[in-house]
Design a protein around this motif. Sequence first.
Motif, short mmCIF file in Angstrom:
data_model
loop_
_atom_site.label_atom_id
_atom_site.label_comp_id
_atom_site.label_asym_id
_atom_site.label_seq_id
_atom_site.Cartn_x
_atom_site.Cartn_y
_atom_site.Cartn_z
N ILE A 48 35.14 42.49 34.99
CA ILE A 48 35.93 43.71 35.08
C ILE A 48 37.15 43.21 36.05
CG2 ILE A 48 34.04 45.27 35.20
CD1 ILE A 48 34.48 45.70 38.43
N SER A 49 37.19 42.02 36.47
CA SER A 49 38.37 41.45 37.31
C SER A 49 39.83 41.35 36.74
CB SER A 49 38.11 40.02 38.04
OG SER A 49 37.95 39.14 36.73
N PRO A 50 39.79 41.49 35.24
CA PRO A 50 41.14 41.70 34.93
C PRO A 50 41.87 42.94 35.07
CG PRO A 50 40.02 40.50 33.13
CD PRO A 50 38.87 41.09 34.38
N LEU A 51 41.20 43.81 35.24
CA LEU A 51 41.81 45.36 35.65
C LEU A 51 42.95 45.30 36.69
CD1 LEU A 51 38.66 47.35 34.97
CD2 LEU A 51 40.82 47.90 34.03
N GLN A 52 42.19 44.55 37.74
CA GLN A 52 43.09 44.55 38.93
C GLN A 52 43.96 43.07 38.93
OE1 GLN A 52 41.35 45.87 42.70
NE2 GLN A 52 42.28 44.09 43.68
N TYR A 53 43.23 41.92 39.09
CA TYR A 53 44.02 41.00 39.45
C TYR A 53 45.02 40.33 38.22
CZ TYR A 53 41.56 40.43 43.73
OH TYR A 53 40.98 40.62 44.85
N SER A 54 44.76 40.75 36.84
CA SER A 54 45.78 40.28 35.92
C SER A 54 47.08 41.45 35.70
CB SER A 54 45.01 40.14 34.61
OG SER A 54 44.02 39.42 34.70
N PHE A 55 46.94 42.35 36.55
CA PHE A 55 47.96 43.33 36.35
C PHE A 55 49.32 42.74 36.67
CE2 PHE A 55 50.37 47.14 36.82
CZ PHE A 55 49.98 48.12 35.77
#
Length: 448
Positions: free
Chosen positions: A46-53
């Motif tokens: 689920i990390s792309p939700l925050q750190y890829s934004f």
Amino acid sequence: MAAPPEVRDVRDVYGRRYRVGEDARELTGHSRRWQLWAAWACMVAISPLQYSFGSAALGLGSDRGWGAAQTLWLLALFVACQALVAVPAAWAQRVRRTSPTQSVVAGGVLAAIGLVTLAHVHSYAVVVIGYALLGGIGAGLVYAACITTSARWFPERRTATIGFVTGGFAVGAVPSIVLLTVLDHSLVFDLTAAVAVVVVLIAGGLLKDPPRHWWPADLDAQAWAIDRKLNRSIPHNAPAVRQYRPGEAMRTGALPLMWLLLAISTALSLFGIAFVASFAIETGHGTAAAAAAAGMLAAVNGLGRSSAGHLSDRFGRRRVLAAVLMIEGFAQVGLVLSGASWVFAVCAMFAGLGGGAFYAIMANLVLEFFGENSLVQNQAILYSAKAAGGLIGIGVAASIISVAGYRPLFLVAGLLGVLTALSVRLLKQPGRPALPVRPQLGRPVSGE
């Protein structure tokens, strides 16, 4: 047929309870490391939700007619939803209203909806609902379940365990950050949504909570509580003097101060996550340097958390907390002063190191300051500071940047980081005299 294991309720010299006698393999069919890696995998998913934004925001606003500040407010609202939903989610899991698998699978599906919404929907209001609200709720469910479950399986290594698992929430975004530089963001978010669903269905299905107060049978709980050779954290991290309910913890003044320090630290960390890529472009470092900076920030943010947990065991929570916050502050200033692109990337790396390590340390400080009886409630109060940090460090900062530019805010962030690091000295364990820690904890029992 083998007799069932003898289960004993043990207490140490501080009155803490331990349920001893059950092996993880007997409870789940696997060693407890399966729980650790399953929780880590779900956080990675689920990390792309925050750190890829932050990297995606470079193209989202222009493609859909949103302004830069308007685009970044989406991330601010996502962080607020993620932080606030983690509070009731952790409580529901503690009282066994939900299982870790139920929370993680439901959260993973909502996270995937958030990613797909971000990939294809052009209506800002719908993206607020799909990404910020539903995606934030999904991330909060996964986050709370993974941290709670993994910490319960490794009670003797809580800080390092929480650091490792939450580190997956950062390091897992590195591939998507790289892909965003070469592929269309819609394709990247579709791929990450599919991966999220697959991972939470497989890894989330493995998660299972141990019985309350569970303790590994191969480790003497009573000796661990007082033996510095078994428990390296003893000389610098004293246990709570007594059990504090939330109201009592607030009245000590320590929990409100901890909340304020976490709110500021989170704001600084999220500020770097949201703006380091666009700041790199603004200062002429180019798209490749922006991706490198964002990727290194996310990677070190995740990888440094577990190491910081180990260091806090050896040298003390407050000492290491002050050090990582100081690193974060100086790194923010370094981003402004850096000339070469590689220097900018190195400063981003150190900003990531300081901007992630404090989460696990402060979560364990709550246990050591206020005890375990009301741990979930006290941690929930503390973690709500992330919502305030997200709104200020991303949303308010985006609005100010549109007027004042990047450099003044990065300089202010650096100064705040240093002041926050110095303020850690004000954190005092409630009820304990202001004496050196070592004499309060007796002497070693294994021949030291």
